[in-house]
Scaffold this motif. Structure first.
Motif, PDB file in Angstrom:
ATOM      1  N   MET A   1       0.894  -1.224   0.008  1.00 39.45           N
ATOM      2  CA  MET A   1      -0.145   0.052   0.074  1.00 39.45           C
ATOM      3  C   MET A   1       1.078   1.373  -0.037  1.00 39.45           C
ATOM      4  SD  MET A   1      -3.119   0.958   2.906  1.00 39.45           S
ATOM      5  CE  MET A   1      -3.471   2.701   2.802  1.00 39.45           C
ATOM      6  N   VAL A   2       0.287   2.130  -0.829  1.00 45.79           N
ATOM      7  CA  VAL A   2       1.383   3.612  -0.759  1.00 45.79           C
ATOM      8  C   VAL A   2       0.205   4.658   0.079  1.00 45.79           C
ATOM      9  CG1 VAL A   2       2.025   5.456  -2.344  1.00 45.79           C
ATOM     10  CG2 VAL A   2       2.165   2.978  -3.069  1.00 45.79           C
ATOM     11  N   TYR A   3       1.011   4.952   1.223  1.00 44.26           N
ATOM     12  CA  TYR A   3       0.311   6.126   1.673  1.00 44.26           C
ATOM     13  C   TYR A   3       0.408   7.360   1.249  1.00 44.26           C
ATOM     14  CZ  TYR A   3       0.469   2.396   5.637  1.00 44.26           C
ATOM     15  OH  TYR A   3       0.553   1.366   6.203  1.00 44.26           O
ATOM     16  N   THR A   4      -0.792   8.183   1.421  1.00 43.41           N
ATOM     17  CA  THR A   4      -0.426   9.486   0.754  1.00 43.41           C
ATOM     18  C   THR A   4      -0.587  10.383   2.087  1.00 43.41           C
ATOM     19  OG1 THR A   4      -2.829   9.204   0.468  1.00 43.41           O
ATOM     20  CG2 THR A   4      -1.607   9.477  -1.532  1.00 43.41           C
ATOM     21  N   ALA A 258      -2.794  -3.260  11.112  1.00 45.29           N
ATOM     22  CA  ALA A 258      -3.737  -3.759  10.121  1.00 45.29           C
ATOM     23  C   ALA A 258      -4.646  -4.781  10.886  1.00 45.29           C
ATOM     24  CB  ALA A 258      -2.918  -4.628   9.125  1.00 45.29           C
ATOM     25  N   GLU A 259      -6.218  -4.794   9.906  1.00 44.66           N
ATOM     26  CA  GLU A 259      -6.979  -5.581  10.660  1.00 44.66           C
ATOM     27  C   GLU A 259      -6.542  -7.258  10.532  1.00 44.66           C
ATOM     28  OE1 GLU A 259     -10.807  -5.197   8.834  1.00 44.66           O
ATOM     29  OE2 GLU A 259     -11.828  -6.737  10.292  1.00 44.66           O
ATOM     30  N   LEU A 290      -7.145  -5.156  15.500  1.00 47.75           N
ATOM     31  CA  LEU A 290      -5.817  -4.769  14.945  1.00 47.75           C
ATOM     32  C   LEU A 290      -4.649  -5.526  15.397  1.00 47.75           C
ATOM     33  CD1 LEU A 290      -6.182  -0.935  14.862  1.00 47.75           C
ATOM     34  CD2 LEU A 290      -6.775  -2.230  12.907  1.00 47.75           C
ATOM     35  N   LEU A 291      -3.673  -5.902  14.446  1.00 45.96           N
ATOM     36  CA  LEU A 291      -2.369  -6.316  14.599  1.00 45.96           C
ATOM     37  C   LEU A 291      -1.430  -5.330  14.734  1.00 45.96           C
ATOM     38  CD1 LEU A 291      -0.647  -8.847  15.252  1.00 45.96           C
ATOM     39  CD2 LEU A 291      -0.259  -9.004  12.940  1.00 45.96           C
ATOM     40  N   ASP A 325      -3.212  -5.222   3.513  1.00 44.63           N
ATOM     41  CA  ASP A 325      -3.959  -3.704   3.600  1.00 44.63           C
ATOM     42  C   ASP A 325      -3.697  -3.305   5.154  1.00 44.63           C
ATOM     43  OD1 ASP A 325      -4.829  -3.102   1.286  1.00 44.63           O
ATOM     44  OD2 ASP A 325      -6.807  -4.199   1.790  1.00 44.63           O
ATOM     45  N   TYR A 326      -2.814  -2.236   5.281  1.00 46.74           N
ATOM     46  CA  TYR A 326      -2.554  -1.355   6.452  1.00 46.74           C
ATOM     47  C   TYR A 326      -3.397  -0.362   6.834  1.00 46.74           C
ATOM     48  CZ  TYR A 326       1.157  -4.945   6.804  1.00 46.74           C
ATOM     49  OH  TYR A 326       1.882  -5.912   6.798  1.00 46.74           O
TER      50      TYR A 326
END
Ligand SMILES: Cc1cc2nc3c(=O)[nH]c(=O)nc-3n(C[C@H](O)[C@H](O)[C@H](O)COP(=O)(O)OP(=O)(O)OC[C@H]3O[C@@H](n4cnc5c(N)ncnc54)[C@H](O)[C@@H]3O)c2cc1C
Ligand code: FES
Length: 508
Positions: A1-4, A258-259, A290-291, A325-326
């Motif tokens: 995933m790329v965080y904005t 993340a879930e 969440l982990l 997915d984070y």
């Protein structure tokens, strides 16, 4: 995933903001309390609560918001299991001191539990077993040594190979009866109990200096208040007397969350061994779980590509737990002392009314709690069996190989920073989304170009003791490699010990 977006902590995102007013001297002229507490993290709020319960009036003065400093960015395992520490404490300090370290940390867990129970604190507190696990044979020997040392000092430790992790491990040291919680829910509840009957909690009020006297004067950006005693619980002390910045060093660490399905989630709190260890725990988020995966630590200001650190943690989650997915990612830093024992006590031998607590070594949920308990006793002149172990004025092992290296690093940075040319000299050299150090008209400048192309330029010289700051690309911040002060792109302070922002520079 790329965080904005910029990293943000789950603990802060999931709790209400702005719960307490700033200090307004016009409404409270010449405010005087028994004890002023500078910094509303776990150490400061614990001390304030203990003192309030002992009948003192207190004022907590927080630069930002309660529990949004390091305590708002932790993994929040409440445990006396501080990675692998007891074997080396027994070896370096002897069994008696190692026992006191263990006892005081167990007492801190009991204190947290007692308040959660008696004050009905809704903070997702749960009892968990804490594990340090080994995946390599050479780490297994260390784990076994730790079991033996921890048992010697009276901790509920055992060796186990029975772990609920989805990958093979050789064995682990287990501590029973430890705990985890939501640190900001916990602190906000306590802070609300503190703020009445002549006691105060102030947010958005930065302290710039403290003068010892009768009473002590606490100078803030908004005006002064007064107190018989002052506790400096700002993570690394903001006051330079006592040289805590040279007796300890700041270490940054990263977390992604993340879930995870309950069937897949590990039961208990885990931390690995070796240089690239990972820390694991779960926490509820509404009706999902969440982990949290932590690790990738390094000295503050030593890494520019911090985005890579998050990516490494995500890759671990993908490989070990199949997570793609984070939901959150964040990072923060804590102060490590050179003998792995916090400093809690008087600021300097000359001070009788100013106290400090620092050096929690990334284990401040228990170390910070016991610091608050101990500070409260010291202010009241009560004997405390832990006082000698944590004495802030103890002879510091400046000359261990680690401390020598860290202090040499700082010295090198300071001198090197001055001599090195920061050779680029044009704002045009700064690319979109990145920060760069420049020399413009002889002045060292830290410049960042935002996504709209606008440049934000500030002085590159840290306002603490004059080192040159470094770019941190995930957090879009300027981080000082000497003692860990951090600033945003407009120069605003994100983390002490600095108390003055970076000077803004106009660019044409
Ligand atoms: C990634 C990470 C994971 C961690 N995981 C764990 C864990 O699982 N278990 C554990 O026990 N520990 C853990 N730790 C360590 C623990 O979080 C810290 O030791 C602890 O939170 C430090 O508490 P503190 O009260 O010293 O600092 P803080 O929480 O930072 O409180 C200090 C406060 O002082 C304020 N302040 C600073 N300057 C001023 C000023 N000039 N005027 C007024 N206020 C000021 C700040 O805004 C801040 O709110 C972790 C740390 C990190 C970085
Ligand atoms: S934090 Fe000390 S010089 Fe920057």
């Amino acid at each position: 995933m790329v965080y904005t977006d910029k990293p943000s902590s789950f603990w802060i995102e999931s709790t209400p903001k702005g719960q307490f007013p700033p200090f307004l001297p016009e409404s409270l002229p010449d405010l005087r309390v028994d004890v002023a507490i500078v910094g509303g993290g776990i150490a400061g709020i614990t001390a304030a609560m203990r003192l309030k319960q002992a009948g003192k009036t207190v004022a907590v003065v927080e630069a930002d918001q309660i529990g949004t400093g390091v305590t708002g960015h932790t993994t929040a395992k409440v445990t006396s299991q501080h990675h692998l520490i007891y074997a080396s404490l027994v070896k370096d300090l002897g069994e008696e001191k190692a026992k006191l370290y263990a006892e005081s940390n167990q007492a801190a867990i009991a204190q947290v539990f007692q308040w959660v129970q008696t004050q009905n604190i809704d903070c997702d507190f749960s009892r968990r077993t804490a594990y340090v696990f080994a995946e390599q044979p050479e780490q297994l020997t260390k784990v076994k040594d730790e079991v033996e040392a921890a048992q010697t000092v009276g901790l509920p430790a055992s060796f186990t190979t029975d772990l609920s992790l989805p990958f093979p491990v050789l064995g682990a040291v287990a501590f029973e009866g430890q705990a985890q919680f939501h640190p900001r829910k916990y602190l906000l509840h306590l802070a609300k109990m503190i703020a009445d009957e002549g006691s105060y909690v102030f947010e958005q009020t930065r302290v710039t200096s403290v003068d010892e006297g009768t009473p002590c004067k606490i100078v803030t950006e908004r005006g002064n208040l007064y107190a018989q005693d002052v506790l400096i619980t700002t993570n690394l002390p903001i006051l330079d007397q006592g040289l805590y910045f040279a007796k300890a060093y700041p270490r940054r660490s990263y977390i992604v969350a993340a879930e995870i399905s309950p069937e897949q989630a590990p039961d208990g709190m885990y931390i690995g061994t070796g240089d690239s260890y990972r820390s694991l725990r779960t926490t509820p988020e509404g009706d999902r779980l969440l982990l949290l995966i932590g690790g990738e630590g390094h000295k503050v200001g030593a890494v520019t590509n911090t985005a890579e650190r998050f990516a490494n943690l995500e890759a671990y989650g993908r490989e070990r737990f199949g997570i793609t997915d984070y939901a959150y990612r964040w990072s923060s830093q804590d102060v490590k002392s050179f003998d792995n024992v916090p400093y809690i006590g008087k600021l300097t031998p000359a001070n009788t009314h100013i106290f400090v607590a620092t050096g929690f070594g990334l284990w401040g949920m228990s170390n910070g709690t016991l610091a608050g308990m101990l500070l409260s006793d010291l202010v009241q002149g009560k004997d405390n069996p832990w006082a000698d172990l944590y004495d802030s004025l103890r002879a510091t092992p400046f000359l261990t190989s680690t401390s020598l290296q860290e202090n040499l690093d700082v010295g090198k940075r300071w001198v090197g920073d001055r001599l090195k040319g920061l050779t680029d000299n044009s704002i045009n050299d700064v690319v979109t989304g990145e920060g760069k150090l420049l020399t413009i008209e002889g002045k060292k400048v830290a410049a960042y170009r935002d996504d709209e192309g606008q440049v934000h330029a500030v002085s590159a010289t840290c306002t603490h003791l004059g080192c040159i700051v470094n770019w941190n690309n995930a957090e879009k911040s300027w981080d000082c490699p000497c003692h860990g002060a951090r600033f945003d792109c407009q120069g605003k302070i994100l983390h002490g010990p600095a108390v003055t922002p970076l000077e803004q520079i106009k660019t044409s």
